[in-house]
Design an enzyme around this catalytic site. Structure first.
Site, mmCIF file in Angstrom:
data_model
loop_
_atom_site.group_PDB
_atom_site.id
_atom_site.type_symbol
_atom_site.label_atom_id
_atom_site.label_comp_id
_atom_site.label_asym_id
_atom_site.label_seq_id
_atom_site.Cartn_x
_atom_site.Cartn_y
_atom_site.Cartn_z
ATOM 1 N N LYS A 178 54.274 21.770 32.357
ATOM 2 C CA LYS A 178 55.278 22.679 31.803
ATOM 3 C C LYS A 178 54.841 24.112 32.083
ATOM 4 O O LYS A 178 53.971 24.657 31.405
ATOM 5 C CB LYS A 178 55.456 22.507 30.291
ATOM 6 C CG LYS A 178 56.721 23.250 29.832
ATOM 7 C CD LYS A 178 56.734 23.629 28.379
ATOM 8 C CE LYS A 178 56.248 25.012 28.093
ATOM 9 N NZ LYS A 178 56.976 26.131 28.700
ATOM 10 N N GLY A 231 46.897 29.731 27.924
ATOM 11 C CA GLY A 231 47.822 30.650 27.266
ATOM 12 C C GLY A 231 47.102 31.424 26.184
ATOM 13 O O GLY A 231 45.879 31.598 26.235
ATOM 14 N N SER A 232 47.859 31.871 25.214
ATOM 15 C CA SER A 232 47.279 32.747 24.193
ATOM 16 C C SER A 232 46.449 31.944 23.185
ATOM 17 O O SER A 232 46.655 30.737 23.004
ATOM 18 C CB SER A 232 48.404 33.486 23.466
ATOM 19 O OG SER A 232 49.205 32.552 22.795
ATOM 20 N N GLY A 236 47.090 28.332 21.507
ATOM 21 C CA GLY A 236 46.012 27.358 21.708
ATOM 22 C C GLY A 236 45.666 26.627 20.418
ATOM 23 O O GLY A 236 45.426 25.417 20.415
ATOM 24 N N GLU A 253 42.186 27.123 27.865
ATOM 25 C CA GLU A 253 41.815 28.377 28.546
ATOM 26 C C GLU A 253 42.685 29.469 27.939
ATOM 27 O O GLU A 253 43.888 29.521 28.202
ATOM 28 C CB GLU A 253 42.068 28.292 30.050
ATOM 29 C CG GLU A 253 41.240 27.206 30.726
ATOM 30 C CD GLU A 253 41.429 27.195 32.233
ATOM 31 O OE1 GLU A 253 40.909 26.267 32.867
ATOM 32 O OE2 GLU A 253 42.102 28.097 32.782
ATOM 33 N N CYS A 287 44.059 37.030 32.220
ATOM 34 C CA CYS A 287 43.212 36.681 31.082
ATOM 35 C C CYS A 287 41.850 37.349 31.208
ATOM 36 O O CYS A 287 41.229 37.699 30.216
ATOM 37 C CB CYS A 287 43.056 35.169 30.983
ATOM 38 S SG CYS A 287 42.388 34.426 32.470
ATOM 39 N N GLU A 386 43.920 41.498 22.773
ATOM 40 C CA GLU A 386 44.371 41.458 24.161
ATOM 41 C C GLU A 386 45.704 42.212 24.268
ATOM 42 O O GLU A 386 46.666 41.876 23.575
ATOM 43 C CB GLU A 386 44.566 39.987 24.539
ATOM 44 C CG GLU A 386 44.746 39.746 25.998
ATOM 45 C CD GLU A 386 44.793 38.257 26.306
ATOM 46 O OE1 GLU A 386 45.410 37.501 25.522
ATOM 47 O OE2 GLU A 386 44.251 37.858 27.338
#
Ligand code: NDP
Length: 489
Positions: A178, A231-232, A236, A253, A287, A386
């Site tokens: 996805k 992703g974030s 996560g 990750e 990232c 971030e």
């Protein structure tokens, strides 16, 4: 381009381009114009069910295929990617807003990753184990999990697709991918090339849909055997909770707040262009972006001045003008970054360059000027969170201890870059870094093949990148055999 056009409002399930069960679709926008360039299927739980069922049907056959044959298919896939670099780069550049040359570079990396795992597919081995007496035999055997779910964000979709899909397939798993609906075009194009390379139907399925719909349906699906999420950190955590329902292994990750740590003896002619590139490449939406500049006080003023001058000279524009930097990917991302820009000065940071949304010339897109804030304090959100935009936070330090404390002073632990001409100090600081990856006198991993994409702390945990990724996508079975005596015939 026609050769790799993505069919309208479709997704790739069981080797066929199919509409969503309810006919739903989602627009894909060009970040430089905010106009719709494509529509893709809006997958919901029922579509995810179809994709998982297709992957399940394909799993035994794919796992039984000889690893050399799987490697040969992956090599054909890599060759097709190499033959379609321009079309793939156009998809990714338009979709994400990155300059054409940035998209092209991503495709060379993408091809290299698939090629690496093509070669690795038939080199995955177990071990024979020592036994207490000669009457026993023991060995381990790496086996695929079965059906792997892979969920990726929008920032580097082609690289993130193959970094997960290629080792999963090489190890004998089937996949339901996805991508983010914000940037699904290069993943779709890659999957189409995989089909042409000979991946059997159902081995690689791609569903596009919203996180709360398709993403949740996939991570909570009872017939998934392994979940990889990129992703974030916030999402996560939700993915890990979903995986706990069915006790499915997870690879995460997540985000980063990577520092460039610059000591007074650094070669600034090498360091400064790399620092600028580390926060402007892909408009800072990486990232591992070098979003913090930690610099020894004795050279701070000159480093800030040179970095700011370089940032101010960055040329910004739409992907097809192929300048240095494009717009941010979406309205949501634009508002998020502008929030940081508005807040930082009132929190006490000094704006050195940038700050305002860029461009009279490019009013139609989500552009933000490359920005440097000096005198950032460790308590500020700008130092800790971030931003995912071209925004650099500068902090000064005196001596190694303070440098290390600042370097490790966030919740993230993805990458730390150390700039010094003292090799002993570089190695000591590398040893103290609470980060999965360290680079010395360069930004990131150039020059190293199969560099493990590791992370620590809230950046996640994974053994992505390189040979270790093959292990990530296998489970080890241990076999103990007793050798019985048999009367000789
Ligand atoms: P998100 O976490 O919002 O989304 C990532 C993916 O997860 C998207 O496909 C999203 O779908 C999907 N998703 C959202 N909610 C859920 C859910 N509840 N369950 C399952 N899937 C869900 O991240 P962003 O898209 O904003 O991407 C940026 C982040 O990715 C940054 O934090 C960045 O650091 C990180 N990243 C990490 C990398 C690494 O290797 N460590 C590499 C690249 C990026 P949808 O798009 O529809 O919301």
């Amino acid at each position: 381009m026609a050769d790799l056009d993505i069919p309208t409002a479709r997704q790739l399930i069981d080797g066929a381009w199919t509409a969503a069960a309810d006919g739903g679709e989602l627009p894909v926008l060009d970040p430089a114009t905010r106009e719709t360039i494509q529509s893709v299927a809006r997958a919901r739980a029922v579509d995810v069910d179809h994709a998982v069922a297709a992957a399940r049907r394909a799993a035994p056959g794919w796992a039984a295929t000889s690893p050399s044959e799987r490697g040969a298919i992956l090599r054909r896939w890599a060759d097709l990617i190499g033959a379609h670099v321009e079309q793939l780069a156009e998809h990714e550049s338009r979709d994400v807003g990155k300059p054409r040359s940035g998209g092209r570079l991503n495709m060379y990396i993408t091809q290299g990753i698939v090629d690496y795992f093509a070669g690795a597919a038939d080199k995955l081995t177990g071990v024979t184990l020592p036994t207490r007496t000669p009457d026993y035999f023991g060995y381990t055997r790496p086996e695929p999990y079965g059906v792997c779910a892979v969920i990726i964000p929008w920032n580097v979709p082609a690289v993130l697709t193959v970094a997960n899909v290629a080792p999963a397939l090489a190890a004998g798993n089937t996949v339901v991918l996805k991508p983010s609906e914000i940037a699904p075009l290069s993943p779709f194009a890659l999957a189409e090339l995989g089909r042409r390379a000979g991946l059997p139907p159902g081995v690689l399925n791609v569903v596009t849909g919203l996180g709360p719909e398709a993403g949740v349906a996939l991570t909570g699906h009872p017939d998934i055997d392994h979940i990889s999420f990129v992703g974030s950190t916030v999402t996560g955590r939700a993915v890990m909770r979903a995986a706990a329902q069915h006790l499915v292994p997870v690879k995460l990750e997540l985000g980063g707040k990577s520092p460039n740590v610059v000591f007074a003896d650094a070669d600034l002619d090498v360091a400064i262009p790399a620092i600028i590139a580390s926060i402007t490449e892909n408009a800072g939406q990486n990232c591992y972006a070098g979003s913090r500049l930690l610099v020894e006080e004795s050279i701070r003023a000159q480093v800030v001045e040179r970095v700011a001058a370089g940032m101010a000279a960055i040329r910004t524009g739409p992907w097809d003008q192929d300048l240095d930097m494009g717009p941010l990917v979406s309205q949501a991302q634009y508002e998020r970054v502008r929030g940081f820009l508005a807040e930082a000065p009132s929190a006490g940071a000094r704006l050195v360059t940038g700050g305002e949304p860029a461009t009279a010339a490019f009013d139609d897109g989500w552009y933000v000027a490359p920005t440097v804030f000096d005198q950032v304090d460790s308590d500020m959100r700008l130092a800790r969170e971030e931003v995912f935009g071209p925004v650099l936070a500068v902090q000064g330090f005196r001596g190694v201890d303070e440098a290390v404390a600042l370097m490790n002073g966030t919740d993230f632990g993805l990458l730390a870059c150390i700039w010094t001409s003292d090799v002993s100090r570089a190695l000591r600081v590398a040893g103290q870094a609470r980060a999965g990856q360290v680079a010395v006198n360069q930004f990131h991993d150039a020059g190293v093949i199969g560099f493990p994409f590791n992370m620590q702390k809230e950046s996640g945990f994974s053994r992505g990148g390189g040979y270790a990724a093959l292990r990530e996508y296998t489970q080890e079975k241990a076999v103990a055999v007793r050798l019985l005596d048999r009367p000789s015939a």
